[in-house]
Structure formats: C-alpha cells, structure tokens
Design a protein around this motif. Structure first.
Motif, short mmCIF file in Angstrom:
data_model
loop_
_atom_site.label_atom_id
_atom_site.label_comp_id
_atom_site.label_asym_id
_atom_site.label_seq_id
_atom_site.Cartn_x
_atom_site.Cartn_y
_atom_site.Cartn_z
N ARG A 206 0.83 -1.20 0.00
CA ARG A 206 0.00 0.00 0.00
C ARG A 206 0.87 1.26 0.00
O ARG A 206 0.60 2.22 -0.72
CB ARG A 206 -0.90 -0.02 1.24
N GLU A 207 1.94 1.23 0.79
CA GLU A 207 2.84 2.38 0.84
C GLU A 207 3.56 2.57 -0.48
O GLU A 207 3.83 3.71 -0.87
CB GLU A 207 3.84 2.21 1.98
N VAL A 208 3.90 1.48 -1.15
CA VAL A 208 4.54 1.60 -2.47
C VAL A 208 3.62 2.37 -3.41
O VAL A 208 4.04 3.32 -4.09
CB VAL A 208 4.86 0.22 -3.06
N SER A 209 2.37 1.98 -3.45
CA SER A 209 1.40 2.65 -4.32
C SER A 209 1.25 4.12 -3.94
O SER A 209 1.22 5.00 -4.80
CB SER A 209 0.05 1.93 -4.23
N ASP A 210 1.19 4.40 -2.64
CA ASP A 210 1.05 5.78 -2.19
C ASP A 210 2.25 6.63 -2.59
O ASP A 210 2.10 7.77 -3.05
CB ASP A 210 0.87 5.82 -0.66
N MET A 213 2.17 7.33 -6.41
CA MET A 213 1.14 8.23 -6.90
C MET A 213 1.24 9.63 -6.29
O MET A 213 0.89 10.62 -6.92
CB MET A 213 -0.25 7.65 -6.62
N GLU A 214 1.76 9.73 -5.06
CA GLU A 214 1.82 11.03 -4.40
C GLU A 214 3.14 11.76 -4.62
O GLU A 214 3.16 12.99 -4.71
CB GLU A 214 1.57 10.86 -2.90
N CYS A 215 4.23 11.00 -4.70
CA CYS A 215 5.55 11.63 -4.78
C CYS A 215 6.19 11.56 -6.16
O CYS A 215 6.78 12.54 -6.63
CB CYS A 215 6.50 10.98 -3.76
N LEU A 216 6.11 10.41 -6.80
CA LEU A 216 6.85 10.19 -8.03
C LEU A 216 6.02 10.40 -9.29
O LEU A 216 6.52 10.86 -10.30
CB LEU A 216 7.46 8.78 -8.02
#
Length: 219
Positions: A206-210, A213-216
């Motif tokens: 979940r953190e990978v996806s976040d 999508m939010e940073c990269l």
C-alpha cells in the motif's frame, strides 16, 4: 502524456516464495546427502538467481555439482512453484491501482524468466505486466542496470520516468545505475542496511502505491 513505468522485483517484493525456495534447496541438498537448511539460512542466500543460490547452498565451486544441483532445483521448483508461495498483502490491489492510472508495469527479477512467468501465471497476476524479465533474459542480471534499461526501453519509457521497486541491494544498485528512482521494500528478504541508498522506503505494498502516486507520479 509522458509514459510512466514501474519495474518490480519478484521474490521478497510482490511474492513471498521463501517456503517454496527452501523446499527446493533442501531437495537439492538431500539429493547430495547433505543436511537441510533452515528457512532463515536460505533467506540469506536469495537474490542473485537460482544458480547462485544452489552454489551457495551446496558450498561448492565444482562446476558439475553446481550444474546438477541447479537442474534439480529448477525441476523441483517448477513442479512446486506456488505450493506455499503467496502474494504479499496489498500487492494485487497496488497493481490494480497503478494499471488503472495508466502506469506501465514490468517485472525485473533474477529468477529465471520461465519460472518468473510460471509463478506470475499461477498466482493470477501475469496480466498486469507489459514485460517480464528474468535473470536469464539478458546477458547480465541485477545489480547490472542492463535488464532495467532494456526493459524500460521495451516499454518506450525513459529512465527518469521509470521506478525500480525491490527488497535488496541488487534492486537499489541496479536502479541507481540505470538513473531511475528507487523504492526499497522493508518487508522482503534483504536487510534494512541493503536499502539505505533507496530514494524511498515502503513498509507495505500500500505504501509503495502511495509513494508512487503522491511523490513520483503526481497527477
């Protein structure tokens, strides 16, 4: 819109395959009359492909023994590819979200390509990936940047628009050398010390996806 891509490692990143890898290693050791290894010991040997894994498990440099052991390993592993292997929690959802947002996905693993394709198919996630690269797909494997660059090239994405996600130093070094952003997965088989050069650390799929999508890959 500029094409965006994520390259995922496999074992220890998307899939927890350690039990099946341990069974395959111990099948080889038993065939050589050697004592079995604990899962914790096999965990330390994973990351540079199955031939290296077999060589280190057998603790030998004898070419014929390594070749025989490797053949035994791959035959057994193919027959029991996902007896115990499972996706990490949230992996499928992360893949669904990323593809739903138009991000191109690929696998770049040091597991050989045939076994990589097999386990992805058995676990029903092969359809998410535009490209699947194994340790024997190109002349070099991670930590060489070659498989990452060839795979991003096959996706028609530039390194600066591509992210490498993995759990070991091989993934992070390869990503850095390829000029890609990197995400280190702290739940995998590599230690935290192997991930200290990663651009981002994630404690779950979940953190990978976040992070993606939010940073990269912000909208």
């Amino acid at each position: 819109m500029t094409a965006r891509a994520v390259l995922f490692d496999l074992d220890g990143t998307l899939i927890d395959s350690l039990d099946d890898l341990t069974d395959a290693v111990n099948h080889v050791l038993n065939s050589f009359g050697k004592a079995p290894l604990a899962k914790s010991a096999v965990r330390k040997l994973v990351g540079k492909g199955s031939r290296n894994l077999v060589q280190r498990a057998l603790a030998t440099d004898d070419f014929e023994d390594i070749e025989r052991g490797h053949a035994l390993f791959e035959t057994f592993n193919a027959a029991h590819i996902a007896d115990k292997s499972r996706l990490y929690p949230g992996a499928r959802q992360a893949l669904e979200e990323l593809t739903g947002r138009g991000v191109l996905l690929a696998v770049v693993s040091n597991k050989n390509e045939a076994l990589s394709r097999l386990i992805l198919k058995v676990l029903s996630i092969d359809h998410f990936f535009v490209a699947i690269c194994g340790g024997d797909t190109y002349p070099e494997r991670k930590p060489s940047p070659l498989p990452l660059l060839r795979t991003s090239g096959a996706l028609s994405t530039l390194p600066e628009n591509t992210v490498m996600v993995g759990d070991s130093i091989n993934d992070i070094e390869a990503g850095k050398l390829a000029g890609m952003a990197t995400i280190g997965c702290t739940w995998g088989y590599g230690g935290l010390d192997e991930l200290e050069q990663a651009d981002h650390l994630a404690g779950s799929c979940r953190e990978v996806s976040d992070i993606l999508m939010e940073c990269l890959f912000p909208a």
